[in-house]
Every structure is written in C-alpha cells, then in structure tokens.
Design a protein around this motif. Structure first.
Motif, PDB file in Angstrom:
ATOM      1  N   LYS A 257       0.835  -1.207   0.000  1.00 54.15           N
ATOM      2  CA  LYS A 257       0.000   0.000   0.000  1.00 54.15           C
ATOM      3  C   LYS A 257       0.868   1.254   0.000  1.00 54.15           C
ATOM      4  O   LYS A 257       0.494   2.271  -0.567  1.00 54.15           O
ATOM      5  CB  LYS A 257      -0.930   0.024   1.209  1.00 54.15           C
ATOM      6  N   GLN A 258       2.037   1.180   0.638  1.00 56.32           N
ATOM      7  CA  GLN A 258       2.948   2.319   0.655  1.00 56.32           C
ATOM      8  C   GLN A 258       3.405   2.629  -0.760  1.00 56.32           C
ATOM      9  O   GLN A 258       3.393   3.787  -1.186  1.00 56.32           O
ATOM     10  CB  GLN A 258       4.155   2.009   1.534  1.00 56.32           C
TER      11      GLN A 258
ATOM     12  N   GLU B 240       1.895   1.808  -3.510  1.00 55.73           N
ATOM     13  CA  GLU B 240       0.726   2.244  -4.268  1.00 55.73           C
ATOM     14  C   GLU B 240       0.395   3.705  -3.972  1.00 55.73           C
ATOM     15  O   GLU B 240       0.089   4.483  -4.879  1.00 55.73           O
ATOM     16  CB  GLU B 240      -0.463   1.350  -3.909  1.00 55.73           C
TER      17      GLU B 240
ATOM     18  N   ALA C 218       0.848   3.812   6.065  1.00 54.85           N
ATOM     19  CA  ALA C 218       1.057   2.438   5.605  1.00 54.85           C
ATOM     20  C   ALA C 218       2.431   1.935   6.019  1.00 54.85           C
ATOM     21  O   ALA C 218       2.578   0.787   6.462  1.00 54.85           O
ATOM     22  CB  ALA C 218       0.901   2.362   4.082  1.00 54.85           C
TER      23      ALA C 218
END
Length: 73
Positions: A35-36, A38, A49
């Motif tokens: 997620k980081q 992204e 994240a």
C-alpha cells in the motif's frame, strides 16, 4: 509409557494459534508495504502504511524473540 493427551493438545493448540498469528502479522506488514508503494505512485502520503507495516514487523520480531527467550530460560 503414559502420554498426557491434554498437555499435548494444549501445546498443539498454542502452537497453531501462535503460527497463525505470526503469519497474519507478517502478511499485514507485506500488505502495508504494498500500500505504501501504491500510495507513493498515486502521489499521496505513505506514512501511515509504512508505520503500520513496520509495527507489524516489529511485533513479529518481538514474538520470535520472546519465543527464543522462553526456550533459553
């Protein structure tokens, strides 16, 4: 030879629970790192994240260290 089946079942249950918890925490850490990346690609902030991922990895490390402590002492 007599086997204490209750103690064996207890050890099995605790081992299973600890394994599932550690794998789950590590998986959440990997998802957080994903997620980081992204969020960084979308131009957003990836601090939350990254912090969550590092917290999950830290908890995994603490659980493993505690297990080693229990074995040694």
């Amino acid at each position: 030879m007599k086997i204490d089946w209750a103690a064996l079942g207890s050890v099995f249950g605790v081992s299973l629970l600890a394994t599932v918890a550690l794998v789950g925490l590590f998986s959440l850490g990997i998802v957080g790192l994903g997620k980081q990346e992204e969020a960084a690609a979308d131009g957003g902030s990836a601090t939350l994240a990254r912090t969550g991922a590092y917290a999950c990895f830290g908890l995994c490390l603490a659980a493993v260290a505690y297990g080693i402590y229990l074995i040694v002492v």
